[in-house]
Design an enzyme around this catalytic site. Sequence first.
Site, PDB file in Angstrom:
ATOM      1  N   GLY A 109      -0.543  -3.987 -16.224  1.00 42.02           N
ATOM      2  CA  GLY A 109      -1.942  -3.790 -16.597  1.00 42.02           C
ATOM      3  C   GLY A 109      -2.693  -2.902 -15.607  1.00 42.02           C
ATOM      4  CD  GLU A 112      -0.609  -1.895 -20.043  1.00 40.12           C
ATOM      5  OE1 GLU A 112      -0.907  -2.966 -19.471  1.00 40.12           O
ATOM      6  OE2 GLU A 112      -0.024  -1.861 -21.137  1.00 40.12           O
ATOM      7  CD  GLU A 132       3.792  -4.302 -18.465  1.00 33.89           C
ATOM      8  OE1 GLU A 132       4.678  -3.464 -18.199  1.00 33.89           O
ATOM      9  OE2 GLU A 132       2.591  -4.027 -18.500  1.00 33.89           O
TER      10      GLU A 132
HETATM   11  N1  CO8 Z   1      -0.181 -11.581 -10.923  1.00 35.15           N
HETATM   12  C1  CO8 Z   1      -0.449 -12.610 -10.092  1.00 35.15           C
HETATM   13  N2  CO8 Z   1      -0.166 -12.594  -8.767  1.00 35.15           N
HETATM   14  C2  CO8 Z   1       0.426 -11.504  -8.287  1.00 35.15           C
HETATM   15  C3  CO8 Z   1       0.745 -10.389  -9.081  1.00 35.15           C
HETATM   16  C4  CO8 Z   1       0.403 -10.449 -10.477  1.00 35.15           C
HETATM   17  N3  CO8 Z   1       0.621  -9.419 -11.327  1.00 35.15           N
HETATM   18  N4  CO8 Z   1       1.346  -9.458  -8.315  1.00 35.15           N
HETATM   19  C5  CO8 Z   1       1.390  -9.965  -7.067  1.00 35.15           C
HETATM   20  N5  CO8 Z   1       0.837 -11.202  -7.042  1.00 35.15           N
HETATM   21  C6  CO8 Z   1       0.684 -12.085  -5.907  1.00 35.15           C
HETATM   22  C7  CO8 Z   1       2.028 -12.688  -5.488  1.00 35.15           C
HETATM   23  O1  CO8 Z   1       2.349 -13.791  -6.295  1.00 35.15           O
HETATM   24  C8  CO8 Z   1       1.748 -13.052  -4.051  1.00 35.15           C
HETATM   25  O2  CO8 Z   1       0.984 -14.243  -4.041  1.00 35.15           O
HETATM   26  P1  CO8 Z   1       1.419 -15.445  -3.007  1.00 35.15           P
HETATM   27  O3  CO8 Z   1       1.196 -14.857  -1.644  1.00 35.15           O
HETATM   28  O4  CO8 Z   1       0.464 -16.534  -3.369  1.00 35.15           O
HETATM   29  O5  CO8 Z   1       2.844 -15.732  -3.266  1.00 35.15           O
HETATM   30  C9  CO8 Z   1       0.841 -11.924  -3.577  1.00 35.15           C
HETATM   31  O6  CO8 Z   1       0.280 -11.337  -4.769  1.00 35.15           O
HETATM   32  C10 CO8 Z   1       1.562 -10.844  -2.833  1.00 35.15           C
HETATM   33  O7  CO8 Z   1       2.647 -10.415  -3.640  1.00 35.15           O
HETATM   34  P2  CO8 Z   1       4.138 -10.272  -3.077  1.00 35.15           P
HETATM   35  O8  CO8 Z   1       4.399 -11.268  -2.020  1.00 35.15           O
HETATM   36  O9  CO8 Z   1       5.052 -10.260  -4.260  1.00 35.15           O
HETATM   37  O10 CO8 Z   1       4.022  -8.808  -2.420  1.00 35.15           O
HETATM   38  P3  CO8 Z   1       5.204  -7.780  -2.185  1.00 35.15           P
HETATM   39  O11 CO8 Z   1       4.610  -6.688  -1.355  1.00 35.15           O
HETATM   40  O12 CO8 Z   1       6.444  -8.440  -1.729  1.00 35.15           O
HETATM   41  O13 CO8 Z   1       5.532  -7.187  -3.663  1.00 35.15           O
HETATM   42  C11 CO8 Z   1       4.944  -6.290  -5.811  1.00 35.15           C
HETATM   43  C12 CO8 Z   1       4.569  -6.422  -4.334  1.00 35.15           C
HETATM   44  C13 CO8 Z   1       6.228  -5.479  -5.961  1.00 35.15           C
HETATM   45  C14 CO8 Z   1       3.794  -5.562  -6.498  1.00 35.15           C
HETATM   46  C15 CO8 Z   1       5.174  -7.678  -6.429  1.00 35.15           C
HETATM   47  O14 CO8 Z   1       4.070  -8.504  -6.087  1.00 35.15           O
HETATM   48  C16 CO8 Z   1       5.303  -7.679  -7.921  1.00 35.15           C
HETATM   49  O15 CO8 Z   1       6.356  -7.317  -8.435  1.00 35.15           O
HETATM   50  N6  CO8 Z   1       4.219  -8.100  -8.639  1.00 35.15           N
HETATM   51  C17 CO8 Z   1       4.251  -8.225 -10.064  1.00 35.15           C
HETATM   52  C18 CO8 Z   1       4.155  -6.863 -10.729  1.00 35.15           C
HETATM   53  C19 CO8 Z   1       4.224  -7.025 -12.234  1.00 35.15           C
HETATM   54  O16 CO8 Z   1       5.189  -7.500 -12.773  1.00 35.15           O
HETATM   55  N7  CO8 Z   1       3.158  -6.596 -12.927  1.00 35.15           N
HETATM   56  C20 CO8 Z   1       3.075  -6.672 -14.366  1.00 35.15           C
HETATM   57  C21 CO8 Z   1       2.370  -7.918 -14.744  1.00 35.15           C
HETATM   58  S1  CO8 Z   1       2.416  -8.193 -16.502  1.00 35.15           S
HETATM   59  C22 CO8 Z   1       1.187  -7.206 -17.083  1.00 35.15           C
HETATM   60  O17 CO8 Z   1       0.482  -6.530 -16.370  1.00 35.15           O
HETATM   61  C23 CO8 Z   1       1.057  -7.217 -18.550  1.00 35.15           C
HETATM   62  C24 CO8 Z   1      -0.124  -6.402 -18.978  1.00 35.15           C
HETATM   63  C25 CO8 Z   1      -0.380  -6.692 -20.398  1.00 35.15           C
HETATM   64  C26 CO8 Z   1      -1.751  -6.355 -20.798  1.00 35.15           C
HETATM   65  C27 CO8 Z   1      -2.771  -7.038 -20.025  1.00 35.15           C
HETATM   66  C28 CO8 Z   1      -2.827  -8.507 -20.350  1.00 35.15           C
HETATM   67  C29 CO8 Z   1      -3.870  -9.229 -19.579  1.00 35.15           C
END
Ligand code: CO8
Length: 258
Positions: A109, A112, A132
């Site tokens: 997102g 997006e 995703e």
């Molecule tokens: N949602 C919620 N929390 C998140 C997200 C997320 N998308 N991304 C990161 N966080 C949180 C982690 O859970 C973590 O929290 P905590 O410290 O409590 O464990 C904190 O942020 C830091 O993240 P990381 O420890 O994972 O940090 P890194 O530097 O190791 O990694 C990354 C960074 C690579 C970005 C990794 O966090 C990651 O892969 N995040 C998810 C990315 C992802 O998959 N995004 C797509 C999400 S789905 C989506 O967007 C669908 C859109 C559809 C339309 C919109 C609908 C509303």
Amino acid sequence: MAYDTILVETSGKVGVITLNRPKALNALSSGLIRDLGAALDAFEANPDVRVIVLTGSEKAFAAGADIKEMAGKSYMDAYLEDFITLGWERVTKCRKPVIAAVAGFALGGGCELAMMCDMIIAADNAKFGQPEINLGTMPGAGGTQRLTRFVGKSKAMDMCLTGRMMDADEAWKCGLVSRIVPLDDLRDEVMKIAETIADKSLPIAMMVKEAVNTAYETTLAQGIHYERRVFHATFATDDQKEGMTAFIEKRQPSFTDR
Ligand code: CO8
């Protein structure tokens, strides 16, 4: 107005919205989307704001929709609340120019949302992706549609099917972003671009924006026809007279937004 998930400021003629959920890498929670919509409404209504900049932190523009918030949703939850329609596309409805200043992750997102803006300026550490599929879902806020229009079918398939990230250089080469700047200069460079646009005639800038966006919504012939009509309409403005007179008189124009 105070917001929980974003910071809002004005700098001259530019309104700046900074996504601010650092602990969640600016994950786009429903609260954030509500705040963003309210801030955009306020900037649109503020005659002193002529251009809007949307940005995040150095580490993340936004790492996607909030996975923790959406993980437990059922199909009926998503369907009945029309998940993502409400608020998400508010940025696409802005009539004033909106620039995305992207540093760090712009994923799912987040990518997006950046693509909903009028242009993307990337810091050299930016990373874009539609991961995703790694979560067992798919882009739901335009990723399969806008990314395909930006970068073409093959690369859009590559990004959406593998879930990989592309760096700023690749994003620039394939036309997803308009410029790359060093991370430390991102804010200054984006503000310069925003101020350059803010100095134009606002109604003309709005017409340009509408016409470019029309290219995404219609056939070439219809788009050319629309452009011609709006081009003709600019001759009804004082700013067209001022702009052309200033050129002939070898001086800077002084636009009045009329
Ligand atoms: N949602 C919620 N929390 C998140 C997200 C997320 N998308 N991304 C990161 N966080 C949180 C982690 O859970 C973590 O929290 P905590 O410290 O409590 O464990 C904190 O942020 C830091 O993240 P990381 O420890 O994972 O940090 P890194 O530097 O190791 O990694 C990354 C960074 C690579 C970005 C990794 O966090 C990651 O892969 N995040 C998810 C990315 C992802 O998959 N995004 C797509 C999400 S789905 C989506 O967007 C669908 C859109 C559809 C339309 C919109 C609908 C509303």
